[in-house]
Design an enzyme around this catalytic site. Sequence first.
Site, PDB file in Angstrom:
ATOM      1  N   GLU A 135       0.740  -0.920   0.029  1.00  0.00           N
ATOM      2  CA  GLU A 135       0.087   0.030  -0.063  1.00  0.00           C
ATOM      3  C   GLU A 135       0.993   1.243  -0.108  1.00  0.00           C
ATOM      4  O   GLU A 135       1.788   1.379   0.895  1.00  0.00           O
ATOM      5  CB  GLU A 135      -0.897   0.002   1.106  1.00  0.00           C
ATOM      6  CG  GLU A 135      -1.954   0.999   1.108  1.00  0.00           C
ATOM      7  CD  GLU A 135      -2.722   1.389   2.278  1.00  0.00           C
ATOM      8  OE1 GLU A 135      -3.881   1.773   2.376  1.00  0.00           O
ATOM      9  OE2 GLU A 135      -2.422   0.908   3.318  1.00  0.00           O
ATOM     10  N   ALA A 270       2.172  -0.393  10.668  1.00  0.00           N
ATOM     11  CA  ALA A 270       1.600  -1.990  10.570  1.00  0.00           C
ATOM     12  C   ALA A 270       1.039  -1.657   9.061  1.00  0.00           C
ATOM     13  O   ALA A 270       0.921  -0.515   8.464  1.00  0.00           O
ATOM     14  CB  ALA A 270       0.823  -2.135  11.440  1.00  0.00           C
ATOM     15  N   MET A 271       0.780  -2.722   8.433  1.00  0.00           N
ATOM     16  CA  MET A 271      -0.048  -2.780   7.123  1.00  0.00           C
ATOM     17  C   MET A 271      -1.148  -4.091   7.521  1.00  0.00           C
ATOM     18  O   MET A 271      -0.613  -5.230   7.762  1.00  0.00           O
ATOM     19  CB  MET A 271       1.026  -3.085   6.064  1.00  0.00           C
ATOM     20  CG  MET A 271       0.349  -3.212   4.522  1.00  0.00           C
ATOM     21  SD  MET A 271      -0.817  -2.049   4.256  1.00  0.00           S
ATOM     22  CE  MET A 271      -1.926  -2.539   3.358  1.00  0.00           C
ATOM     23  N   GLU A 272      -2.153  -3.690   6.931  1.00  0.00           N
ATOM     24  CA  GLU A 272      -3.311  -4.348   7.228  1.00  0.00           C
ATOM     25  C   GLU A 272      -3.792  -5.539   6.214  1.00  0.00           C
ATOM     26  O   GLU A 272      -4.669  -6.221   6.075  1.00  0.00           O
ATOM     27  CB  GLU A 272      -4.542  -3.535   7.140  1.00  0.00           C
ATOM     28  CG  GLU A 272      -5.266  -2.915   6.115  1.00  0.00           C
ATOM     29  CD  GLU A 272      -4.459  -1.609   5.761  1.00  0.00           C
ATOM     30  OE1 GLU A 272      -5.182  -0.718   4.972  1.00  0.00           O
ATOM     31  OE2 GLU A 272      -3.622  -1.163   6.409  1.00  0.00           O
ATOM     32  N   ASN A 273      -2.557  -6.114   5.502  1.00  0.00           N
ATOM     33  CA  ASN A 273      -2.863  -7.210   4.729  1.00  0.00           C
ATOM     34  C   ASN A 273      -3.863  -8.099   5.233  1.00  0.00           C
ATOM     35  O   ASN A 273      -3.433  -8.560   6.141  1.00  0.00           O
ATOM     36  CB  ASN A 273      -1.489  -7.780   4.179  1.00  0.00           C
ATOM     37  CG  ASN A 273      -0.476  -6.824   4.113  1.00  0.00           C
ATOM     38  OD1 ASN A 273      -0.244  -5.968   3.163  1.00  0.00           O
ATOM     39  ND2 ASN A 273       0.672  -7.040   5.135  1.00  0.00           N
ATOM     40  N   HIS A 305      -6.467  -1.183  15.363  1.00  0.00           N
ATOM     41  CA  HIS A 305      -6.470  -0.428  14.085  1.00  0.00           C
ATOM     42  C   HIS A 305      -6.411  -1.467  12.982  1.00  0.00           C
ATOM     43  O   HIS A 305      -7.238  -1.181  11.933  1.00  0.00           O
ATOM     44  CB  HIS A 305      -5.344   0.735  14.002  1.00  0.00           C
ATOM     45  CG  HIS A 305      -5.464   1.693  12.740  1.00  0.00           C
ATOM     46  ND1 HIS A 305      -5.897   2.908  12.908  1.00  0.00           N
ATOM     47  CD2 HIS A 305      -4.962   1.285  11.489  1.00  0.00           C
ATOM     48  CE1 HIS A 305      -5.903   3.365  11.603  1.00  0.00           C
ATOM     49  NE2 HIS A 305      -5.141   2.538  10.937  1.00  0.00           N
ATOM     50  N   GLU A 306      -5.465  -2.300  12.952  1.00  0.00           N
ATOM     51  CA  GLU A 306      -5.133  -3.113  11.688  1.00  0.00           C
ATOM     52  C   GLU A 306      -6.301  -4.198  11.646  1.00  0.00           C
ATOM     53  O   GLU A 306      -6.670  -4.434  10.455  1.00  0.00           O
ATOM     54  CB  GLU A 306      -3.701  -3.769  11.929  1.00  0.00           C
ATOM     55  CG  GLU A 306      -2.641  -2.806  11.962  1.00  0.00           C
ATOM     56  CD  GLU A 306      -2.480  -1.713  10.784  1.00  0.00           C
ATOM     57  OE1 GLU A 306      -2.982  -2.055   9.604  1.00  0.00           O
ATOM     58  OE2 GLU A 306      -2.192  -0.633  11.120  1.00  0.00           O
ATOM     59  N   HIS A 309      -9.403  -2.917  10.047  1.00  0.00           N
ATOM     60  CA  HIS A 309      -9.023  -2.933   8.442  1.00  0.00           C
ATOM     61  C   HIS A 309      -9.562  -4.201   7.830  1.00  0.00           C
ATOM     62  O   HIS A 309      -9.875  -4.166   6.776  1.00  0.00           O
ATOM     63  CB  HIS A 309      -7.704  -2.523   7.976  1.00  0.00           C
ATOM     64  CG  HIS A 309      -7.353  -1.138   8.066  1.00  0.00           C
ATOM     65  ND1 HIS A 309      -7.976  -0.142   7.278  1.00  0.00           N
ATOM     66  CD2 HIS A 309      -6.160  -0.371   8.591  1.00  0.00           C
ATOM     67  CE1 HIS A 309      -7.394   0.850   7.453  1.00  0.00           C
ATOM     68  NE2 HIS A 309      -6.325   0.890   8.277  1.00  0.00           N
ATOM     69  N   GLU A 328      -8.662   4.891   6.765  1.00  0.00           N
ATOM     70  CA  GLU A 328      -8.085   5.102   7.793  1.00  0.00           C
ATOM     71  C   GLU A 328      -8.883   6.008   8.868  1.00  0.00           C
ATOM     72  O   GLU A 328      -8.654   5.727  10.027  1.00  0.00           O
ATOM     73  CB  GLU A 328      -6.983   5.913   7.309  1.00  0.00           C
ATOM     74  CG  GLU A 328      -6.050   5.301   6.415  1.00  0.00           C
ATOM     75  CD  GLU A 328      -5.403   3.848   6.717  1.00  0.00           C
ATOM     76  OE1 GLU A 328      -5.572   3.611   8.029  1.00  0.00           O
ATOM     77  OE2 GLU A 328      -4.994   3.232   6.203  1.00  0.00           O
TER      78      GLU A 328
END
Length: 882
Positions: A135, A270-273, A305-306, A309, A328
């Site tokens: 992303e 972080a990243m919500e993959n 948060h993640e 998502h 977001e």
Amino acid sequence: MISTNRVILPTNVSPSLYELEFDVNLEAWSYRGKEKVHCEVKEATNTITIHSKDIQIHSVSFTTEQGQTTTPDHINFNLKRTTVSFVFEKDLAVGKGFLHIDFTGELNNQMAGFYRSSYTAINGEKRIMASTQFEPLDARRCFPCWDEPEIKAVFEITMIISQDRVGFSNMPEVESEMLKNGKRRIKFAPSPKMSTYLVALCVGEFDFAQRTTRHGVTIRVYTPPGKFAQANFSLGVACDTLDFYDDYFQIPYPLPKLDMVAVPEFAMGAMENWGLVTYREVDLLIDEQSASPQQKQRVCTVVTHELAHQWFGNLVTMLWWDDLWLNEGFASYMQNLAADALFPKWGMWEQYGGSEQMRALSLDSLRTSHPIQVPIAHAEEVEEVFDSISYAKGSCVIRMLAALIGPDHFQKGLQNYLKKYAYSNTVTADLWNAWAEVSGKPIAQIMKSWTEQMGFPFVAAKVLSQGPEGITLEIEQNWFLADGSELSEEEKKKTWSVPLLVSSKETLNPVVHLITEKKKTIVIPPKSNENDWILLNSGQKSLTRILYPKEWISQLARGIKTKEISAEDRAGLILDAHALSKVGNFEFVDLVRLIEGCGDEEKYVVWSAIEIVLNSISSYLPNEQISSIFSAFVLKLIKKAFSKIGWQAKKEDGHLDKMLRATLIRLLTAHSTKDNTDVVQETKRLFSSYINSPQGTSELLADYRVEVIRFVLRISDNDEENFQKLISYFGKLTNNVEKKHVMSSIGFLKSAEYKKKVLDWTMAEVLLQDFFYPMGSVSVSGPLGRDVAWNYFKDNFEKIKSKLGKASPSLMDAAFGSCAASLSTNEDADDIKNFFEKNPLPQSNRTILQKIEAVRIASKTKEKISKSPLAEASFWQSLNVE
């Protein structure tokens, strides 16, 4: 609000399924890829255009469902648009087919696309792992694809990796076979239909901790070797959060597993993959026993948060980057809702006004802010709006709406929205419609003013009359600008739909008045006696500043002092007064009088607000003499609260007690000098315990470790010894949280020579993901550090650019923001402007403009204070702290 000039891929060919194979070579930092994309040709065409960046394409063919195969005559790369076009001799017929591509790619070191990180194995050996960060626009750096959020597809992923490594992706492993070359082929289950930016891969050595949720989902937290014990806290949070969201949304988490991976080098938090969430180590792994409450809260809210998502963003995705806030803003709101449900004693909503809402109000008070919904033509422009507007303001607007329509309608509207648009894409209007249907209110009309125009109002209240039947108020709203500049006639017409939540000492439940006009008269219940206070933004749920009638200030001040007003509202009143004083709508003297009576205050959230005000005033005082007298006032103000809470943790301490102790120690050390012998002795003792103790065994608590180290460095005359001690200690650390403590402190070494040494060490030794921490440490260490950091940035600009390479623009923003953190004069603003005119950074342009504006505002504020009683010693000496 929809951008009509989007630069997007042609729609004549679309994918439905990607079959992807990655043969990963960690030693060579590379991989070979094969893909077979199930496509539909919707219009006859001789060209297929998709995204591709930094990938070598070796062969391409297209096969129809009938088995006819053709290869392109030309392969054309557009480097500016990061696309590749396959041009065939004849048109491809309408219908289904398969696009085959063989390619190779590099495991880069830029923390974007498919990239490599280094970690230390249990035997001390440095090794390499690989992971992805796609992303917003970097799936195209891993494999050729239709890299736009609207173009969803199913992904069937296969990885070929060394047999002594493990690999995982979004979905569970379904097949594994050993190959003759000693490698292992792993095939994963097909994914749900999803956007390319959510695809994820990881290869390396990992330990893991595992639990299963009440609803039957297996969750694993993967860690670098030897760190699995640090996974327990985040694993527990994840299990409870997934169950909470399942129940709240009434839609079960749709994947069979959830993996969370700590990546040693990671640009974001972080990243919500989907099904494989990746994290910066410090945002996932902590020692639950020694971690500070701030660290626990950070890990908790990043996880909540993640995982939000997984529904907002993954299950239902914004149609285009214009509506990034749908991802977001919602995740930022839900992270607090979930954290509050998991840890009710943390007071997440009590803290909200001084954290999330404060960030939103600070950025959105600039003329260089932007609306929540930003027209985006080129997808690359989205990099500039991953900021506090999309996240924090988006969250605040949602919280305000929840207060307006009530929790039941709010929850039901969300459930309907998620069910209706599952596995598809939406725009903001779809969400407004979902809430309008359940609440019966014109949500789109109300919320348009908050998402389609930038800024927020300050609301001024004036008493027109009062009597037994009630108090008649004239409410007037105006655009709040932090620079206090005069509004044009057109700007004066701006209005917002502002819900005022009115309460008083006698009121249990606030009464909502929706203000949509420039001016409106409202009637509120009368006071029972003249000393009673009235609040117009009860609970701080409306995104506005309130200017109360001058005759009400003394009653509000009394309510703050006696603590009859709730903690979040006490903090809100102080923060509003501070913001309004800087633009000339409130007297600085009255602001100080508000906090003068807070010596008996015991709540963290109120002291946090007071700290913001005190730090602000401190930075604007005209000379050292006044600063010294001001510091004496601060030490007197905190004396009673600090004497109660002390240096050492107590068994009965709660989460917020620990955060209060850290706040008070931060104020204590910031305003103490060598002459404060008690403080000097205790901080030196704690520092000695820290620097001479094995990792994690020091008496110096993580809660306030940075503050103590900074103070000791600031008062010490032995920079060389302290520098060597900290660098040596840093090299022995394996815990990234503790490394961050050193990086955030070391810039407080006393001399310019050693501040520059810190910056040289940073450039040479500190990981790309972290190098802005020491920069910020130098910059905020005082006037000398301010100049050293900014000059270093300018003098080493090309070296910094080279270090960052093609990494996320957010890292350059962080480096610039850290080095320029303490600039505060018009000359500084001119210097920033002139420097970037000669050294343009197009992707950081908005950040640069916002910084220039903020520096000019600081200069104005400094001038205002210099002309106020706050610049006089007699004022501070006259104060009577009780």
